[in-house]
Design an enzyme around this catalytic site. Structure first.
Site, PDB file in Angstrom:
ATOM      1  N   CYS A 117       1.009  -1.007   0.241  1.00 25.25           N
ATOM      2  CA  CYS A 117       0.072   0.362  -0.033  1.00 25.25           C
ATOM      3  C   CYS A 117       0.918   1.503  -0.062  1.00 25.25           C
ATOM      4  CB  CYS A 117      -0.814   0.143   1.141  1.00 25.25           C
ATOM      5  SG  CYS A 117      -2.287   0.901   1.319  1.00 25.25           S
ATOM      6  N   VAL A 165     -14.081   6.215   5.916  1.00 25.09           N
ATOM      7  CA  VAL A 165     -14.008   5.222   7.204  1.00 25.09           C
ATOM      8  C   VAL A 165     -13.133   5.058   8.010  1.00 25.09           C
ATOM      9  CG1 VAL A 165     -15.157   3.479   8.705  1.00 25.09           C
ATOM     10  CG2 VAL A 165     -16.057   3.571   6.549  1.00 25.09           C
ATOM     11  N   ASP A 307     -19.219  -4.626   1.334  1.00 20.05           N
ATOM     12  CA  ASP A 307     -18.752  -5.829   2.274  1.00 20.05           C
ATOM     13  C   ASP A 307     -19.858  -6.702   2.160  1.00 20.05           C
ATOM     14  OD1 ASP A 307     -15.848  -4.845   2.963  1.00 20.05           O
ATOM     15  OD2 ASP A 307     -16.635  -4.503   4.731  1.00 20.05           O
TER      16      ASP A 307
END
EC number: 2.5.1.7
Length: 424
Positions: A117, A165, A307
């Protein structure tokens, strides 16, 4: 390497107790770094990601003890180390949440960049931008994000470039000990953010607006101890409701909250399922009927959760009719579809949209899990497929589903975990 062997088809029916939410447990565990006194958490799920988080906390000098009934006792009063190391962080992107509480309380922190990442790829850059606006100096050195501040962080107005989030949680944690008031605009509204805010407020934080798109945090000088019960896992709940819908069964999910799952329940009813709700349970009765195809578009909460996309992809490939599934949150989130096609599904991918043509039956096959939610959809596919299905790389499932084979077996599944020799 561990795999699942599933012998289908069978109907999944019965009662299942829902675990605490992974997506609330992880940020709350990291937020405990902010407390100068002991914290007791209950309903903490026993998962790989929770285990990794506990290891990171211990590396920082936090005393963490597991107790009975999924309780965790945390004492962060003697933290003496401010680095979350690569060997732990590499397995879990959520490790970035260690940074904000460290810099807020100790004015310094280092977290290895989560594996694969780079800043700018996922919203790690938004976590960092928030801390910078609050006065932290951020440097990237040898794969570590390092944050420092002289004295306390300073409250700021933070407008999120996009709804995130993770970044909302980071800024909210950091702001609790900042000097002055912080407002987060275009904040994420997920129930897990609300639960984290409730936890922080119990410790003495002053947070209002969690669950709306504007969160206000009035900084305080210190946070104390508290007890907190982790909110139920809405994604696990939705997964078991889909299990009943696709298998012709009837499942009651106990210890869950329907008001966190409005978009999912609405789509299940649209698919022809009977869904009954009480204060602490949800029951889905398929009435033995094949579901109707439903169009899905993933959105930030309170929209349809990304999800639950893989589980509804499975529902749609065995539903009556043709449907479109549009994924707006994450790229590369259709990796389960080629595996479902191996089992006889009919679907094609066009950009960020999958078109599913429902078939009556799937056939067992050897399939490979690619991520947490994709992997559970393959296990459920095995439950309704004719013959034997082998699901490889099930470590993904252990990251987010507690005692999954035990719960499925109690509902009537013929599923076993086994060790397969490593193959080159």
């Amino acid at each position: 390497m561990e795999k699942f062997r599933v012998h289908g088809p069978f109907t999944l029916s019965g009662t299942v107790d829902i675990s605490g939410a992974k997506n609330a447990a992880l940020p709350i565990l990291f937020a405990a770094i902010l407390a100068e006194e002991p914290v007791i958490l209950t309903n903490v799920p026993n998962l790989k990601d929770v285990e990794t988080t506990v290891k990171i906390l211990r590396k920082l000098g936090v005393v963490v003890e597991r107790a009975e009934n999924n309780a965790v006792h945390i004492d962060a009063s003697k933290i003496d180390h401010y680095v979350a190391p690569y060997e732990l962080v590499k397995t879990m992107r959520a490790s970035i949440w260690a940074l904000a509480p460290l810099v807020a309380r100790f004015h310094q922190g280092q977290v290895s960049l989560p594996g694969g990442c780079t800043i700018g790829a996922r919203p790690v850059d938004m976590h960092i931008a928030g801390l910078e606006k609050m006065g932290a100096t951020i440097t990237l050195d040898e794969g570590y994000v390092k944050a420092e501040v002289n004295g306390r962080l300073t409250g700021a107005r933070i407008l999120m470039d996009k709804v995130s989030v993770g970044a909302t949680l980071s800024v909210m944690m950091a702001a609790t000990l900042a000097k002055g008031t912080t407002t987060i605009e275009n904040a994420a509204r997920e129930p897990e953010i609300v639960d984290t805010a409730i936890f922080l407020n119990k410790m003495g934080a002053k947070i209002t607006g969690a669950g709306t798109d504007t969160i206000t945090i009035e900084g305080v000088e210190r946070l104390g101890g508290c007890e907190h019960h982790i909110v139920p896992d809405r994604i696990e709940t939705g997964t078991f409701l889909v299990a009943a819908a696709i298998s012709g069964g009837r499942i009651t999910c106990r210890g869950t909250k329907a008001d966190t799952l409005d978009a999912v329940i609405e789509k299940l009813r649209e698919a022809g399922m009977q869904v009954d709700v009480t204060e602490n349970s949800i029951t889905l009765d398929s009435l033995g009927m094949r579901p109707k195809a439903v169009n899905i578009r993933t959105m930030p909460h309170p929209g349809f959760p990304t999800d639950m996309q893989a589980q509804f992809t499975l529902l749609n490939v065995v539903a009556n009719g043709t449907s479109k599934i549009t994924e707006t949150i994450f790229e590369n989130r259709f990796m389960h579809i080629p595996e479902l096609i191996r089992m006889g599904a009919k679907a094609e991918i066009e950009g960020n949209t999958a078109i599913c043509h429902g078939v009556e039956n799937l056939s067992g096959a050897e399939v490979m899990a690619t991520d947490l939610r994709a992997s559970i959809s393959l296990v459920l596919a095995g439950c309704i497929a004719n013959g034997q299905t082998i699901v490889d790389r099930i470590y993904h499932i252990d990251r987010g589903y507690e005692h999954i084979e035990d719960k499925l077996q109690k509902l009537g599944a013929r599923i076993e975990r086994f060790n397969a020799p490593f193959e080159e």
